[in-house]
Design an enzyme around this catalytic site. Structure first.
Site, PDB file in Angstrom:
ATOM      1  N   CYS A 149       7.104   5.814  11.189  1.00 40.85           N
ATOM      2  CA  CYS A 149       6.341   5.750   9.862  1.00 40.85           C
ATOM      3  C   CYS A 149       5.278   6.879  10.071  1.00 40.85           C
ATOM      4  O   CYS A 149       4.697   6.884  10.749  1.00 40.85           O
ATOM      5  CB  CYS A 149       5.782   4.515   9.677  1.00 40.85           C
ATOM      6  SG  CYS A 149       5.206   4.273   8.205  1.00 40.85           S
ATOM      7  N   CYS A 202      -1.771   3.563  10.242  1.00 41.18           N
ATOM      8  CA  CYS A 202      -2.406   2.262  10.410  1.00 41.18           C
ATOM      9  C   CYS A 202      -2.679   1.980  11.817  1.00 41.18           C
ATOM     10  O   CYS A 202      -1.789   2.020  12.588  1.00 41.18           O
ATOM     11  CB  CYS A 202      -1.365   1.054   9.638  1.00 41.18           C
ATOM     12  SG  CYS A 202      -1.017   1.849   8.258  1.00 41.18           S
ATOM     13  N   CYS A 257      -0.351  -0.694  13.959  1.00 40.55           N
ATOM     14  CA  CYS A 257       1.060  -0.599  13.738  1.00 40.55           C
ATOM     15  C   CYS A 257       1.689   0.046  14.708  1.00 40.55           C
ATOM     16  O   CYS A 257       1.548   1.081  14.945  1.00 40.55           O
ATOM     17  CB  CYS A 257       1.185  -0.233  12.319  1.00 40.55           C
ATOM     18  SG  CYS A 257       3.167  -0.464  12.153  1.00 40.55           S
ATOM     19  N   CYS A 313      12.665 -11.313   0.143  1.00 39.78           N
ATOM     20  CA  CYS A 313      11.422 -10.576   0.038  1.00 39.78           C
ATOM     21  C   CYS A 313      11.584  -9.217   0.717  1.00 39.78           C
ATOM     22  O   CYS A 313      12.287  -9.276   1.599  1.00 39.78           O
ATOM     23  CB  CYS A 313      10.216 -11.453   0.710  1.00 39.78           C
ATOM     24  SG  CYS A 313       8.760 -10.445   0.932  1.00 39.78           S
ATOM     25  N   CYS A 320       3.715 -11.203  -2.346  1.00 38.71           N
ATOM     26  CA  CYS A 320       3.077 -11.595  -1.161  1.00 38.71           C
ATOM     27  C   CYS A 320       2.132 -10.755  -0.592  1.00 38.71           C
ATOM     28  O   CYS A 320       2.423  -9.494  -0.364  1.00 38.71           O
ATOM     29  CB  CYS A 320       4.346 -11.709  -0.281  1.00 38.71           C
ATOM     30  SG  CYS A 320       4.023 -12.282   1.549  1.00 38.71           S
TER      31      CYS A 320
HETATM   32  N1  SAM Z   1       5.236   0.057   5.830  1.00 39.61           N
HETATM   33  C1  SAM Z   1       5.248  -0.923   4.797  1.00 39.61           C
HETATM   34  C2  SAM Z   1       3.730  -1.246   4.680  1.00 39.61           C
HETATM   35  O1  SAM Z   1       2.905  -1.347   5.531  1.00 39.61           O
HETATM   36  O2  SAM Z   1       3.386  -1.557   3.569  1.00 39.61           O
HETATM   37  C3  SAM Z   1       5.779  -2.381   5.342  1.00 39.61           C
HETATM   38  C4  SAM Z   1       5.792  -2.687   6.602  1.00 39.61           C
HETATM   39  S1  SAM Z   1       4.303  -3.162   7.551  1.00 39.61           S
HETATM   40  C5  SAM Z   1       4.798  -3.464   9.156  1.00 39.61           C
HETATM   41  C6  SAM Z   1       3.914  -4.685   6.846  1.00 39.61           C
HETATM   42  C7  SAM Z   1       2.560  -5.513   7.373  1.00 39.61           C
HETATM   43  O3  SAM Z   1       2.892  -5.796   8.792  1.00 39.61           O
HETATM   44  C8  SAM Z   1       1.351  -4.624   7.505  1.00 39.61           C
HETATM   45  O4  SAM Z   1       0.754  -4.408   6.014  1.00 39.61           O
HETATM   46  C9  SAM Z   1       0.469  -5.419   8.441  1.00 39.61           C
HETATM   47  O5  SAM Z   1      -0.347  -6.426   7.461  1.00 39.61           O
HETATM   48  C10 SAM Z   1       1.525  -6.019   9.371  1.00 39.61           C
HETATM   49  N2  SAM Z   1       1.365  -5.562  10.587  1.00 39.61           N
HETATM   50  C11 SAM Z   1       1.883  -4.447  10.925  1.00 39.61           C
HETATM   51  N3  SAM Z   1       1.547  -4.299  12.391  1.00 39.61           N
HETATM   52  C12 SAM Z   1       0.863  -5.485  12.685  1.00 39.61           C
HETATM   53  C13 SAM Z   1       0.348  -5.966  13.731  1.00 39.61           C
HETATM   54  N4  SAM Z   1       0.200  -5.346  15.040  1.00 39.61           N
HETATM   55  N5  SAM Z   1      -0.338  -7.314  13.739  1.00 39.61           N
HETATM   56  C14 SAM Z   1      -0.465  -7.910  12.753  1.00 39.61           C
HETATM   57  N6  SAM Z   1       0.104  -7.413  11.585  1.00 39.61           N
HETATM   58  C15 SAM Z   1       0.834  -6.235  11.639  1.00 39.61           C
HETATM   59 FE1  SF4 Z   2       4.031   2.436   8.337  1.00 34.03          FE
HETATM   60 FE2  SF4 Z   2       3.108   0.346   9.984  1.00 34.03          FE
HETATM   61 FE3  SF4 Z   2       1.374   1.308   8.282  1.00 34.03          FE
HETATM   62 FE4  SF4 Z   2       3.765   0.028   7.313  1.00 34.03          FE
HETATM   63  S1  SF4 Z   2       1.902  -1.076   8.622  1.00 34.03           S
HETATM   64  S2  SF4 Z   2       2.805   1.953   6.379  1.00 34.03           S
HETATM   65  S3  SF4 Z   2       4.876   0.693   8.900  1.00 34.03           S
HETATM   66  S4  SF4 Z   2       2.352   2.459  10.025  1.00 34.03           S
END
Ligand code: SAM
Ligand code: SF4
Ligand code: DTB
Length: 325
Positions: free
Chosen positions: A58, A62, A65, A134, A194
């Site tokens: 990605c 973030c 992530c 979802c 959500c």
């Molecule tokens: N990429 C898209 C986005 O970020 O909107 C969808 C997938 S992303 C993995 C969905 C959510 O997973 C993120 O908004 C975050 O809140 C949650 N998430 C990701 N990594 C995480 C982590 N290490 N611990 C807790 N929540 C996490």
């Molecule tokens: Fe990409 Fe992870 Fe951020 Fe979703 S949470 S936008 S998968 S880096």
């Protein structure tokens, strides 16, 4: 359902919410549970299952992530899964008792070709019957949201993650307003929202209050509010962040329940790092949804058998879908 519910509010001040966080723990939980009972059967918990349909690679940064290309976490970039493989997984989730099947993609936003395939997945999962759908795909245009709605999508997950003030410390490749814009497009398309966030990222209690204020003051409360405890992953900038007091996590759940009385609050990521007693407190504080299955997107989640036992020990039952038609 013990007392008549008060009207939902959308005018919470951060000071009011900060005051809730400061209430003695027992008083806060009593209040949250009282509100919970006015809106829900306190012994039913909604079960969702999560599948990463496009993992890793990605472009967003973030800090929490494992799927970001900016962090060396060892998560390989994969292509979008085939529809048949997703449907086979959804079938298993249905047999295991899930009432919602959630599909997540590591995208900043979907392209048109990928969205076509996701729409096929949504329609295919719906056709299995007895399960809601979802997806979480990143930012959406108004047109993309409409197409997902037309495919029959029930919920779109798009988290605000933290307060507007703390956001820039966690993500630099997009801004808070981008998230709010997508939430608007999802609403306009008539899809349930959500939307929640993550705690334990080093944010202050004021940040947690500000995030919940933003959620509660949306024109309509999100129907589903996931509260994630940060899952720390080696290679991400947030690995090594001081662990949050579990009681502060429970408080966050309780405050979410009080602010958004009719929404389903999900005890989302982070259950592997919580003992059963903390999870039970979250469920008492007003959480009434969990992810079941031994994997979230890239990280582990409790074994199905462990959750079955937890339900049995607490006398909980899976929440049934409202009958349609
Ligand atoms: N990429 C898209 C986005 O970020 O909107 C969808 C997938 S992303 C993995 C969905 C959510 O997973 C993120 O908004 C975050 O809140 C949650 N998430 C990701 N990594 C995480 C982590 N290490 N611990 C807790 N929540 C996490
Ligand atoms: Fe990409 Fe992870 Fe951020 Fe979703 S949470 S936008 S998968 S880096
Ligand atoms: C949400 O709020 N939590 C889920 C879901 N929405 C997509 C994701 C949790 C991901 C945890 C880290 C991982 O497994 O990669």
């Amino acid at each position: 359902m013990t007392e008549s519910p008060e009207p939902l509010r959308h005018d919470w001040s951060e000071a009011e919410i900060a005051a809730l966080f400061a209430v003695p723990f027992n008083d806060l939980l009593y209040r949250a549970q009282t509100i919970h009972r006015a809106h829900f059967d306190p012994n039913r918990v909604q079960i969702s299952t999560l599948l990463g349909i496009k993992t890793g690679g990605c472009p967003e940064d973030c800090a929490y992530c494992p799927q970001s290309i900016h962090h060396a976490t060892g998560v390989a970039a994969e292509k979008l899964m085939e529809v048949a493989a997703v449907l086979a997984d959804a079938e298993r989730a249905k047999e295991a008792g899930a009432s919602r099947f959630c599909m997540g993609a590591a995208w900043r936003n979907p392209n048109q070709r990928d969205l076509d395939r996701v729409c096929e997945m949504v329609a295919g999962v719906k056709a299995l019957g007895d399960m809601e759908t979802c997806v979480t795909l990143g930012m959406l245009s108004a047109d993309q949201a409409q197409r997902l709605g037309d495919a029959g999508l029930d919920y779109y997950n798009h988290n605000l993650d933290t307060s507007p003030e703390f956001y820039g410390k966690i993500i630099t490749t997009r801004v808070y307003r981008d998230r709010l814009e997508t939430l608007g497009h999802v609403r306009e398309a008539g899809i349930n929202l959500c939307c929640g966030g993550i705690v334990g990222m080093g944010e202050s209690r004021d940040d947690r209050a500000a995030m919940l204020a933003t959620l509660a003051n949306l024109a309509e409360h999100p129907e589903s509010v996931p509260i994630n405890m940060l899952v720390q992953v080696a290679g991400t900038p947030l690995d090594g962040t001081a662990a949050l007091d579990p009681f502060e996590f429970v408080r966050t759940v309780a405050v979410a329940r009080i602010l958004m009385p009719a929404s389903v609050v999900r005890l989302s990521a982070g259950r592997m790092d919580m003992d059963d007693a903390v999870q039970a407190l979250c469920l008492f504080a007003g959480a009434n949804s969990i992810f079941c299955g031994e994997r979230l997107l890239t990280t582990p989640n409790p074994e199905a058998d462990h959750d079955r036992q937890l339900f049995r020990r607490l006398g909980l039952e899976p929440m049934k879908l409202a009958p349609t038609g």
